[in-house]
Structures are given as structure tokens and as C-alpha cells.
Write an enzyme that holds these catalytic residues in place. Structure first.
Site, short mmCIF file in Angstrom:
data_model
loop_
_atom_site.label_atom_id
_atom_site.label_comp_id
_atom_site.label_asym_id
_atom_site.label_seq_id
_atom_site.Cartn_x
_atom_site.Cartn_y
_atom_site.Cartn_z
N ASN A 213 83.65 -102.43 50.84
CA ASN A 213 84.23 -101.39 49.98
C ASN A 213 84.86 -102.03 48.75
OD1 ASN A 213 87.10 -102.07 50.61
ND2 ASN A 213 86.38 -101.57 52.67
N ASP A 282 85.12 -99.21 58.78
CA ASP A 282 85.23 -98.41 60.01
C ASP A 282 84.01 -98.57 60.90
OD1 ASP A 282 87.76 -97.23 59.51
OD2 ASP A 282 86.82 -96.01 57.94
O1 PMT Z 1 92.99 -103.65 47.54
P1 PMT Z 1 93.21 -102.77 46.32
O2 PMT Z 1 92.04 -102.80 45.39
O3 PMT Z 1 94.51 -103.10 45.63
O4 PMT Z 1 93.33 -101.27 46.82
C1 PMT Z 1 94.40 -100.88 47.61
C2 PMT Z 1 93.99 -99.94 48.77
C3 PMT Z 1 93.53 -98.61 48.18
C4 PMT Z 1 92.85 -100.57 49.57
C5 PMT Z 1 95.25 -99.79 49.68
O5 PMT Z 1 96.30 -99.23 48.92
C6 PMT Z 1 94.95 -98.90 50.88
O6 PMT Z 1 95.00 -97.69 50.85
N1 PMT Z 1 94.60 -99.56 52.02
C7 PMT Z 1 94.17 -98.89 53.25
C8 PMT Z 1 92.73 -98.48 53.09
C9 PMT Z 1 92.16 -97.82 54.31
O7 PMT Z 1 91.30 -98.38 54.94
O8 PMT Z 1 92.71 -96.70 54.64
P2 PMT Z 1 92.26 -95.76 55.91
O9 PMT Z 1 92.88 -94.47 55.63
O10 PMT Z 1 90.78 -95.81 56.09
O11 PMT Z 1 92.91 -96.51 57.15
C10 PMT Z 1 94.19 -96.15 57.66
C11 PMT Z 1 94.94 -97.38 58.12
O12 PMT Z 1 94.30 -97.95 59.26
C12 PMT Z 1 95.06 -98.48 57.09
O13 PMT Z 1 96.35 -99.02 57.18
C13 PMT Z 1 94.01 -99.50 57.53
O14 PMT Z 1 94.36 -100.84 57.18
C14 PMT Z 1 94.02 -99.32 59.03
N2 PMT Z 1 92.73 -99.61 59.70
C15 PMT Z 1 91.63 -98.84 59.45
C16 PMT Z 1 90.45 -99.09 60.12
C17 PMT Z 1 90.41 -100.15 61.06
N3 PMT Z 1 89.29 -100.42 61.71
N4 PMT Z 1 91.49 -100.88 61.29
C18 PMT Z 1 92.66 -100.63 60.63
O15 PMT Z 1 93.66 -101.33 60.85
#
Ligand code: PMT
Length: 404
Positions: A213, A282
Site C-alpha cells: 500500500n 490484511d
Molecule cells: O505512513 P504514512 O504515509 O505516513 O501514512 C500514515 C497512515 C495513513 C498509514 C497511518 O496514519 C495509519 O492510518 N495507519 C494505520 C493504517 C491501517 O492499516 O489502518 P486499518 O484501519 O486498516 O487498521 C487498523 C489498525 O489495525 C491499525 O492500527 C493497524 O496497524 C492495525 N492492523 C491492521 C491489520 C493487521 N493485520 N494488523 C494490524 O495490526
């Protein structure tokens, strides 16, 4: 990571600008070294008119840096390496002229360039005539610098070299030493170990292709810098990014979600706070081709399997740290973020809108942070500023929870 207390073991750049108080910097450098800090001195051209680089070299035990364009210095430790090397920069004395140049973001000598290029915490100890200090221009410059996170130490009041009495004396070496030590000992996250994930993960399809991503790591790295500035010991588990490991942070490089999960599992039990800023894939391909896939077929289907949810697994541990997630959403920010916080049993979640020019790979960001029974907006600003506000909020909630 070596154990450090106060200034002991810290790498500190002492910047000296032109002013009669420059003689006090010699004592400052001597005391910092006595307390176990590693010191490098950077002097402006005006400073060397007040105190010799040789004195500072003898006291710091390191070559003194005086010029941005000094090829021998650039070859040994260039200004960018110097900026990265430091845990803190302390400009003492900081003249009115230096404060003005810094407030305008000038980079026309080594010291201003360093202050612009470093991610370490910057302290300034102003020293000047009392009228210059109270002048609206100097006051405005100091305000601008403080808003950007620069820490102002002093000045003190008293008799001045010009014969006048008032505010504008540089703080004494002992007071500066105390302020620096307090920064690490009494920062909002002093004595805390923070584990952080940042950047994207890459899930291989074949030896040359992968699923990933647009995460650049900027947000997570900025949070790491802010946590160090708040006194925390920080371990940053990062997917592939173009960013250098921030000063004072232990970085562990990983590529896949599975690798990230492994490192986080091994480190989580030893951390008080876990912040998941990484954009973890994911899904991963169920089969990874060992040879490059040839484009013979008109269509190609990939079978994907869910990766482990690293954050949810940490939050489910019996010895779970204070868990902060991020939520990257293109719509219905509040609804999805709160849903993730409840489902993953998080203490906090920082939600950001993502899309073209937003969140991913941008220099700035805006967050809405949720916790059980509360919510706060952090308005759009440079990711460094947003990260500092987030760390302040995390420290507040973490301490509130651990004393309740
Ligand atoms: O890196 P940059 O370019 O500065 O951009 C910043 C960002 C947009 C990536 C950052 O601010 C951000 O939002 N990071 C989380 C991105 C994300 O994957 O969000 P999500 O809504 O899909 O996941 C929710 C949470 O679960 C996140 O804390 C993620 O780290 C965590 N996760 C998700 C999937 C997985 N398999 N394991 C996880 O730990």
C-alpha cells in the site's frame, strides 16, 4: 539499546552563537561530559570571536564544527549525519539574530541547517540585552519557535554584560543541565517503553511482485520521534520505507505482516505502550510462486488469505500494554474507528481520512482520537506536530488509566 538516565549516555549537540555568554558554554560542555553525555560542539562564525574552537574541542573531546562547507568535516560526519546523530540540540547562548534566523527557517550556516535537519528535540537558551529580549520581534520569534516544539530555557534576570539590569542573561550551566536531565527523566513518557509499528508490509506474489500500500512510514516515524522527545525508550518495527531510523530509536526492519507480527509478539510483553501506525496488509497470497509468473494467460486469479491482526493479538494478551490503534478510512470515519476500537479492545484509536493527497504519504495529517468515553480532534498540520499532540494525549490517558 543502552540504559540511559538523565543526560547520561545522551548524544548532545551544543550550538554556540555570538554573545558574551559564550564563555558559559565551555562550563556547560565540561559538565555535560562529566555527567556522561557525548557532546559535539557547533559554533557560528560570531561565536568564534568570543571563545576559541580549540577550547571547546578540548572540553568536548571531539572536533568542533564551524562551517557548513568545511570539506574535512563533511567527509568525517556531514551535517545531515550530525543532525541524525543527536538526541538533543542545545543552542546556548542563542542570540537574538540566531532566534530570528531559526524562526524563519533559514539554513545559511551549519547551526541553522542542523536545527532544520534534525528530528531531535531542540533547546535554546537565549542571551541578549534586556531591550533586545523584550522587543516584540524577538518575543514573536520565540513564540513561533515554541509552537514548533522548540524548548525555551530562560533567560534569567540580573546584571548584564552591557551594564544594564533585566531579563536576558543566559541560564547557568547547572540550570541548563537540570533542564536537559528533566526532559528525559520527567518527560510525559519518562521510564516508559513504547513499541511502535510503522510503514507498509509487503506480501510476495512471486520473486518480483508483491501486494502492498501507499504508506510512507512518515506518520509512525513522527510518533516515534515525539515519544523519544517525551522521554520514552522506543522500539520501532518498520516495514520497508525510505526513512532513516530516527535518533534515539531502536529500529527493527521487517517486510511481511508475519515478520512484523513475530517481532511485535516478542517485544510486547516488555512494553508499557503499543502504538500500531503501520498499514499492515490484511491479505497475503496463499501461494508464493518461486519463479516469476509469465503473462501468458489473459486473466490471472490470486487466492488470498487473511494475515494475523497484530494489534488485536497484542490487545488480547493477559499482559497487554496500553494499546493505541490507527484507523485509516475513506468514509464514515467515526463509525468505523469506534467499531475497530471496540472490536479489537483498544484503549485508544487515532482515526485519519485517507485517499488521494490525504493520510498516506502526505507531509501533513489530521486525526480524530477516540478512547472509552472521550474524543479529541487534532487539526491538520505537519505530521511532526500532529504526532506530538497525539503523544501528549496518549501520555494523559495512559497515566489516567494506570492510576485509576
Ligand atoms: O505512513 P504514512 O504515509 O505516513 O501514512 C500514515 C497512515 C495513513 C498509514 C497511518 O496514519 C495509519 O492510518 N495507519 C494505520 C493504517 C491501517 O492499516 O489502518 P486499518 O484501519 O486498516 O487498521 C487498523 C489498525 O489495525 C491499525 O492500527 C493497524 O496497524 C492495525 N492492523 C491492521 C491489520 C493487521 N493485520 N494488523 C494490524 O495490526
Amino acid at each position: 539499546m543502552a540504559v540511559v538516565t538523565g543526560v547520561n549516555g545522551r548524544r548532545i549537540i551544543v550550538g554556540v552563537t555570538g554573545g558574551i555568554a559564550a564563555y558559559k558554554s565551555a562550563e556547560l560542555v565540561r559538565r555535560l561530559r562529566q555527567k556522561g553525555a557525548e557532546v559535539r560542539v557547533v559554533m557560528t562564525s560570531a561565536a568564534v570571536a568570543f571563545i576559541t574552537p580549540l577550547t571547546m574541542q578540548a572540553l568536548s573531546g571531539n572536533p568542533v564544527h564551524t562551517s557548513l562547507l568545511d570539506s574535512s568535516v563533511e567527509a568525517a560526519m556531514g551535517h545531515i549525519e550530525l543532525a541524525r546523530w543527536a538526541d538533543a540540540v542545545l543552542v546556548a547562548p542563542a542570540s537574538a539574530n540566531f532566534l530570528a534566523r531559526m524562526a524563519h527557517g533559514l539554513a545559511d550556516d551549519l547551526l541553522t541547517t542542523l536545527c532544520l535537519a534534525t528530528e531531535a528535540v531542540v533547546f535554546v537558551a537565549p542571551a541578549m540585552n534586556r531591550v533586545m529580549w523584550t522587543h516584540p520581534a524577538t518575543q514573536h520569534n520565540c513564540q513561533v519557535l515554541q509552537q514548533r516544539g522548540v524548548r525555551l530555557l530562560g533567560p534569567a534576570e540580573g546584571e548584564q554584560a552591557c551594564g544594564e539590569t533585566g531579563a536576558g542573561r543566559m541560564l547557568e550551566a547547572e540550570q541548563l543541565l537540570l533542564a536537559l536531565g528533566n526532559h528525559w527523566q520527567q518527560g510525559a513518557l519518562a521510564d516508559c517503553r513504547v513499541l511502535l509499528t510503522a510503514g507498509p508490509t509487503r506480501e510476495a506474489i512471486d520473486p518480483v511482485r508483491y501486494i502492498s500500500n501507499h504508506s510512507s512510514g512518515k506518520m509512525g516515524y513522527a510518533v516515534a520521534v515525539a515519544a523519544v522527545a517525551a522521554g520514552a525508550e522506543v522500539v520501532l518495527v518498520s516495514g520497508p520505507t525510505a526513512l532513516a531510523c530516527p535518533a534515539g530509536v531502536e529500529c527493527v526492519a521487517v517486510e511481511t505482516a508475519a515478520e512484523m507480527s513475530e517481532v511485535v509478539k516478542a517485544r510486547a510483553g516488555n512494553s508499557q505502550i503499543f502504538i500500531a501506525a503501520a498499514a499492515v496488509a490484511d491479505y497475503r497470497p496463499t501461494v508464493v510462486w518461486d519463479k516469476k509468473i509469465k503473462k501468458d494467460a489473459a486473466e490471472l486469479s490470486l487466492s488470498l488469505a487473511r494475515t494475523e491482526d497484530i494489534l488485536a493479538q497484542v490487545a488480547a494478551r493477559s499482559d497487554k500494554p496500553f494499546c493505541v490503534g490507527f484507523a485509516a478510512e475513506t468514509n464514515d470515519l467515526e463509525k468505523y474507528a469506534e467499531g475497530k476500537m471496540q472490536r479489537k479492545r483498544l484503549d485508544m484509536i487515532a482515526a485519519n481520512l485517507v485517499g488521494p493527497g490525504l493520510g498516506f504519504n502526505a507531509a501533513d495529517n489530521a486525526l480524530t482520537v477516540f478512547w472509552q468515553g472521550g474524543k479529541q480532534d487534532i487539526p491538520r498540520a505537519d505530521k511532526g506536530i500532529v504526532a506530538r499532540a497525539l503523544i501528549t494525549l496518549i501520555a494523559e490517558r495512559y497515566h489516567a488509566q494506570s492510576t485509576s
